[in-house]
Design an enzyme around this catalytic site. Structure first.
Site: not given
Ligand code: ADP
Length: 286
Positions: A92-93, A193
């Site tokens: 989901e976004w 984490d």
């Molecule tokens: P990684 O696994 O590479 O560390 P993350 O899961 O932390 O990546 O996500 C990277 C970035 O994307 C986050 O810092 C956040 O800003 C954005 N993000 C993460 N999940 C969502 C989401 N469901 N919807 C919109 N943006 C998201």
């Protein structure tokens, strides 16, 4: 690659993206991330190499498990798989806002930590912390679990990279147990984490956590990590303590718990994290 992901989203949700648009999302440390959208729908997608599928599978299972506790908001996982030599996960976004309710984040995290199990410490899946494997074999004793599957796992990796933080494994087995005298943690579902890069607030200010390294452990591990890179505002800790007060000995275990993450940072990124880890061991020795 996009076509298959779009089809997979359709199979999972019944929503078909028309002329989808792909917009990179920054902020992640391990994967490539983008927003996949059309005029009416948006999804969050992360990709990596094909052998990393297991990491996304574990992430999806973790997000579902947290989601099903109804304690704290997480992006709902939608689908994951391999296409064109890449692994991917779609969730989901979440439209992140600037500010939110820190006290509610504390309260919701405390509610997550109230979720327990009779299986001991560990999890049904092996997962990752960053890109490093995180071993979750069920273990009845928390101190054994933390020494064996958390600290020693990272210390062995660090040794292979030339970093010596303790003279012998035996030294660790002597150093750690005294910190737990009079403290008998119960298994809590922990994010695993929880730094500021893995949380945010949606447009309504509701806290959201994501990118978990889930397992059942001592809840203090999550609190310690919130303090590792600067700390969360005081309202967070007040909210947490209202719902599930921390043990008075938490401060004395904080450095031990964060040593795990600093060792992991050394193993992933090298550099000065090695000397930071050595300094933490000195501090623990007192
Ligand atoms: P990684 O696994 O590479 O560390 P993350 O899961 O932390 O990546 O996500 C990277 C970035 O994307 C986050 O810092 C956040 O800003 C954005 N993000 C993460 N999940 C969502 C989401 N469901 N919807 C919109 N943006 C998201």
């Amino acid at each position: 690659m996009l076509n298959e992901i779009v089809t997979h989203i359709f199979q999972a949700t019944g929503q078909r993206l028309i002329n989808p648009h792909q917009q990179p999302v920054s902020g992640g440390s391990i994967n490539q991330a983008f927003c996949l959208s059309d005029r009416s729908n948006k999804f969050f997608v992360k990709t990596n190499t094909a052998p990393r599928l297991g990491m996304f599978e574990a992430e999806a299972i973790a997000l579902n498990q947290i989601y099903n506790t109804h304690t704290i908001q997480v992006p709902k996982p939608i689908c994951w798989g391999i296409t064109d030599g890449f692994s991917y996960i779609v969730t989901e976004w979440i439209e992140f806002g600037r500010n939110g309710n820190w006290s509610q984040l504390g309260q919701n995290l405390a509610a997550l930590h109230r979720v327990t199990t009779s299986s001991g410490f560990g999890w049904d899946q092996q997962n990752t912390i960053g890109a490093t494997p995180q071993i979750n074999h069920w273990t009845s004793n928390w101190v054994d679990f933390f020494i064996e599957h958390r600290l020693l796992y990272q210390i062995k990796l660090a040794r292979q990279k030339g970093l010596q933080v303790i003279a012998s494994d035996q030294e660790l087995w002597q150093l750690v147990p005294p910190l737990f005298q009079g403290y008998n943690p119960q298994p809590s579902l922990v994010h695993g984490d929880l730094w500021s890069g893995n949380m945010g607030f949606d447009q309504l200010g509701t806290p959201v956590i994501f990118d978990p390294a889930l397992y059942f452990g001592d809840r203090e591990v999550d609190l310690a990590m919130t303090e590792l890179f600067g700390g969360f505002p005081s309202q967070f800790y007040q909210g947490y303590n209202q719902v599930f007060p921390l043990d008075s000995g938490y401060q004395s275990r904080k450095t031990l718990y964060n040593l795990y993450h600093i060792l992991n940072h050394f193993n992933l990124f090298g550099g000065s994290y090695g000397s930071t880890a050595q300094g933490m061991i000195k501090e623990i020795k007192g």
